[in-house]
Each structure stands twice: as C-alpha cells, then as structure tokens.
Design a protein around this motif. Structure first.
Motif, mmCIF file in Angstrom:
data_model
loop_
_atom_site.group_PDB
_atom_site.id
_atom_site.type_symbol
_atom_site.label_atom_id
_atom_site.label_comp_id
_atom_site.label_asym_id
_atom_site.label_seq_id
_atom_site.Cartn_x
_atom_site.Cartn_y
_atom_site.Cartn_z
ATOM 1 N N PHE A 1 0.797 -1.225 0.000
ATOM 2 C CA PHE A 1 0.000 0.000 0.000
ATOM 3 C C PHE A 1 0.831 1.277 0.000
ATOM 4 C CE2 PHE A 1 -3.129 -3.088 1.442
ATOM 5 C CZ PHE A 1 -4.204 -2.747 0.638
ATOM 6 N N ALA B 1 0.846 3.366 -3.657
ATOM 7 C CA ALA B 1 -0.389 4.106 -3.925
ATOM 8 C C ALA B 1 -0.525 5.274 -2.955
ATOM 9 C CB ALA B 1 -1.595 3.177 -3.805
ATOM 10 N N PHE B 2 -0.083 5.059 -1.737
ATOM 11 C CA PHE B 2 -0.111 6.136 -0.744
ATOM 12 C C PHE B 2 0.778 7.300 -1.167
ATOM 13 C CE2 PHE B 2 2.271 7.846 2.943
ATOM 14 C CZ PHE B 2 1.242 8.508 3.592
ATOM 15 N N LEU B 3 2.002 6.989 -1.556
ATOM 16 C CA LEU B 3 2.934 8.037 -1.985
ATOM 17 C C LEU B 3 2.406 8.760 -3.219
ATOM 18 C CD1 LEU B 3 6.401 6.224 -1.596
ATOM 19 C CD2 LEU B 3 5.415 7.968 -0.097
ATOM 20 N N ILE B 4 1.943 7.996 -4.190
ATOM 21 C CA ILE B 4 1.403 8.593 -5.411
ATOM 22 C C ILE B 4 0.248 9.522 -5.090
ATOM 23 C CG2 ILE B 4 0.014 8.043 -7.452
ATOM 24 C CD1 ILE B 4 1.812 5.570 -7.818
ATOM 25 N N SER B 5 -0.669 9.021 -4.292
ATOM 26 C CA SER B 5 -1.857 9.792 -3.949
ATOM 27 C C SER B 5 -1.505 11.090 -3.234
ATOM 28 C CB SER B 5 -2.770 8.934 -3.075
ATOM 29 O OG SER B 5 -3.752 9.711 -2.465
ATOM 30 N N GLU B 6 -0.728 10.993 -2.180
ATOM 31 C CA GLU B 6 -0.413 12.181 -1.379
ATOM 32 C C GLU B 6 0.437 13.184 -2.142
ATOM 33 O OE1 GLU B 6 -1.950 12.712 1.354
ATOM 34 O OE2 GLU B 6 -2.829 10.725 1.499
ATOM 35 N N LEU B 7 1.361 12.669 -2.948
ATOM 36 C CA LEU B 7 2.239 13.589 -3.674
ATOM 37 C C LEU B 7 1.521 14.293 -4.814
ATOM 38 C CD1 LEU B 7 5.639 11.727 -3.693
ATOM 39 C CD2 LEU B 7 5.103 13.936 -2.662
ATOM 40 N N ASN B 8 0.563 13.627 -5.436
ATOM 41 C CA ASN B 8 -0.191 14.301 -6.482
ATOM 42 C C ASN B 8 -1.106 15.361 -5.895
ATOM 43 O OD1 ASN B 8 -0.023 13.345 -9.464
ATOM 44 N ND2 ASN B 8 0.293 11.493 -8.261
ATOM 45 N N ARG B 9 -1.561 15.125 -4.659
ATOM 46 C CA ARG B 9 -2.436 16.102 -4.027
ATOM 47 C C ARG B 9 -1.660 17.256 -3.430
ATOM 48 N NH1 ARG B 9 -6.614 11.517 -1.881
ATOM 49 N NH2 ARG B 9 -7.140 11.007 -4.022
ATOM 50 N N VAL C 1 -0.046 -1.064 -7.556
ATOM 51 C CA VAL C 1 -0.974 0.058 -7.326
ATOM 52 C C VAL C 1 -2.257 -0.103 -8.150
ATOM 53 C CG1 VAL C 1 0.890 1.646 -6.779
ATOM 54 C CG2 VAL C 1 0.034 1.533 -9.116
#
Lengths: 219, 219
Positions: free
Chosen positions: B112, B115-123, B181
């Motif tokens: 997980f 996906a966590f890194l991708i999600s938070e960094l895109n936001r 992911v």
DNA sequence: GTCTATACACTGATAGAC
DNA sequence: GTCTATCAGTGTATAGAC
C-alpha cells in the motif's frame, strides 16, 4: 404569444438547468480529482460552480452520489480504452504502437485521473463491484483471450517472440501511466524538479516506449 | 535500594514510552496508508494503538506532524532503493535483475505504500520540498549520470542496444509498481477479480519482467 | 504519562422563503 | 431552481485531574 413565452421559458429553463448541472459536474470533477473523496469539500465544489451548497444538494442529494458520477466518468474514460486496444485485428505491433500514441495523449490531457483512480480504488475496491454490475461489458474477458490468441498466432508465424498477453498489457500500461502518476517523485529525483525538462521527457517518451517494446517482443 | 527503584522505574518508563510511541507510529502507518491524510481519523489511530486521542496529541502535537513522520518513513523505504540500484558497478543487466527481484519483494511486503505516496504527492507535491531539504542525498543526481555513463560504455562494448538511462529506469519501476498500485483494476478487469489467480500472476511476473527487459536492451 | 471532559471549528445535509 | 439560515454530527485539539 403566451405559448411562445412558455416555449422560450421552457427551452430557457432546460438549457439553464443543463448548464447548472454541467457546471456542478465540472466543478466536482475538478475538486474530487485533486482532493479525493475524503479531501473534497461540498463548499469548494459549490464555490467553483458558482452556486451554493443547498443547490448542490438539490441536484445531487449526497456527496456520495456526486462522487459516484465523477468516478464513473473518470473510469470510463480510461479503462475501456485499454481493453478496446485489443479489439481490432491489425497486427500486434501495429496495434500496440497505435495504443501507446493514443493512450499517452489521453494521459497528457487528463493527468490527474490515473492517480485518482488508483487512490480511490486502493482505499475502497468495493467501488468497482457496482460499476461492473452496471457495465457488464467491462468484465468481458474474452477480449484478452482473443488478444492472446492473436499473439500466439504471430508467435507461431515467427513474427513475435513468445510473450504472455496479460504480462505484456500490464507492462505497456505501466510504462505509460507511471511517468504520469509518479511525476512528482520522478521529476523531483531524476530531473531536479525542472518542469520544462520533464515535459520534454514526456514528449519523447512515446517513441522511447514503442522502441523498447518492439525491441523486446519482435522475433 | 531506592536507587535501584529509580533505575528500574526509569528503565521501565523509557521502555514503556518507547512502546507507546512505537504503537502509535504503527497504528498511524496503518491508518494513513489505507485512508490517506484527509481520510485518516485521529480517533481510529488512537483506537488501533490502544490509547486515547489526548495521549496521541501528547506524543505528536498535531495530525500533520504525525502524518509527516509516516510519510517520511514510507518515502525512505521506497525511493532510496531505486537510486541505490544504480550505485554498484556490476554489469547493467545483472544490476537490473537484482533490482527487480528485490524491489518486487519489497512491493509485496508493503503493497500500500506506493499508492499512498502517489496519492499524497499528487495532491500536495509540496511535501517533497521539505523532505529533499532534510535529505540532500536524495537529490544527488550524479547517480543517474553515472548509471547513464555505465550504460553508454556497455553500448559501445556491444553488450547493450542504445538506451536512455532515465527512460529505462522509469520503465523498469513502472513495470514493477503498476501491478501493485493498479491491482484492484487489473485483477477486476483481467482476472475476473480472482485473488488467487492474481497472486500467481504476481509470483511469476518477476521473471517475466526480467526477460522482457533483457530481450529489449541486450545487443 | 494517561485519562475524562470539553472547547471550538467545520462539514454534510435540510427547512423554508422567494 | 435558487437562496439564507440553521441543525446535527464529527473532527482536531486542549484543559485539568490523577
């Protein structure tokens, strides 16, 4: 005369309604895509749509229903494109090249959708269940079977090296999507956070991927 | 005697404190990784850690500070591993094979985190800035330059086809990360949502990727 | 260090006037 | 359809006792 008025009013109303509804959807898409379900605020969506919260709830009763609409739209933009890639009966390599060109363009036009889908689906895979039920054709896996059959035919014909269809698909999509969803990291680590350099990188990557794949699978 | 008591108490306290702090971090990691920053609830973290909210704020004053710790840990687990891959001076293909084996294992153990890194960094790409400032070595891009130099040497030696270092790296990591992911989507669309089948797929994918890459870049 | 109780702000959603 | 006003619930954070 009064009929004319009614007609005009009616056509004005529907036109107007359509616009408001569309404004809401556009605003919702914008906010949900960037903030996610839990980070999005109804207030922000209302502000972006130029209306107030009450009207938002008048059109879409709950936040969940609004999210569902946005998610479904995002999903349908990206996923059927992938399965559709395997539908035609042009040669495999030609098909792959065509897909990469189109998919990378799509990704460039909607760079936040993939990260949005990944994020929301990892947090709640349940979303897919209802979506699959509503769109049975999304789960038709005879498409992948046909693609695999075509590959095996070309393998026997001496055109391709032996490759597994699903591994190939996952690799192709992964190579296309990762530079988009991983942009903040990659741009930061490999490109000294230079936005212009990274855009150039993305511009040439289409050709790079195609060459990479063809080199790998061509017999 | 009383000294002994103090020492015991002290050692007990630190041991206990360490445990509580660790319990909090473990719980926070669990919750943040699955729900994200905006979806995580301090209450849930406190429950998972077996304490109450007040104590949570006693250790980490704000939610942001707690998130920061979790994010930094997750980031450090995954990113330096990638840049580190290019450090040794073994032959390129050997190095890549070694990396894929290790990275896929890492991904399987922490499915997980990406996906966590991708999600938070895109936001919020801003997160990286402070992290880079604190860990300058993360941005040392002479590593990629050395890797590129090594590749060009092997190209001239007739070992490899002509390839660009950064494109190659992005492709490799993308091929490894995407099946993780994108699991909910891929498993749903290509594997009829069969978990067991997908685990098998992941099991053989290491070899598949290695073969795919070697086929592509070997001269 | 750890607890209970509570302050205070924000959020999703509704009521009711126009 | 669209607005203002407002409620009920939830969230982070703190105060204060032990």
């Amino acid at each position: 005369m009064w009929l004319n008025f009614i007609v005009n009013t009616y056509s004005f109303m529907t036109e107007h309604e359509k616009n408001t509804e569309q404004k809401i959807l556009d605003a919702a898409e914008d906010v949900f895509l960037h903030k996610g379900m839990s980070g999005a605020r109804m207030q922000e969506i209302a502000d972006k749509a130029g209306i107030n919260k009450a009207l938002l709830h008048y059109y879409y009763r709950t936040k969940d229903k609004l999210f569902e609409k946005v998610f479904e739209k995002a999903f349908k933009i990206f996923i059927p494109k992938v399965t559709g890639m395997m539908a035609s009966d042009t040669p495999v390599i030609e098909k792959i090249k065509f897909f990469i060109d189109n998919y990378m363009d799509l990704l460039t036009r909607h760079p936040f959708i993939p990260a949005f889908l990944i994020s929301e689906l990892n947090r709640n895979p349940q979303i897919l269940v209802s979506l699959f039920e509503k769109n049975v054709q999304l789960t038709r896996n005879d498409i992948i079977k046909n693609f695999d059959k075509q590959i095996q035919t070309e393998v026997k014909a001496g055109i391709l090296k032996s490759v597994d269809a699903r591994n190939l698909m996952v690799s192709i999509v992964g190579m296309c999507i990762f530079p988009i969803v991983g942009r903040p990291i990659i741009q930061g680590v490999l490109f000294e956070n230079n936005k212009k350099d990274y855009n150039e990188f993305l511009g040439q990557r289409k050709e790079s991927i195609k060459e990479f794949i063809v080199n790998s699978i061509k017999a």
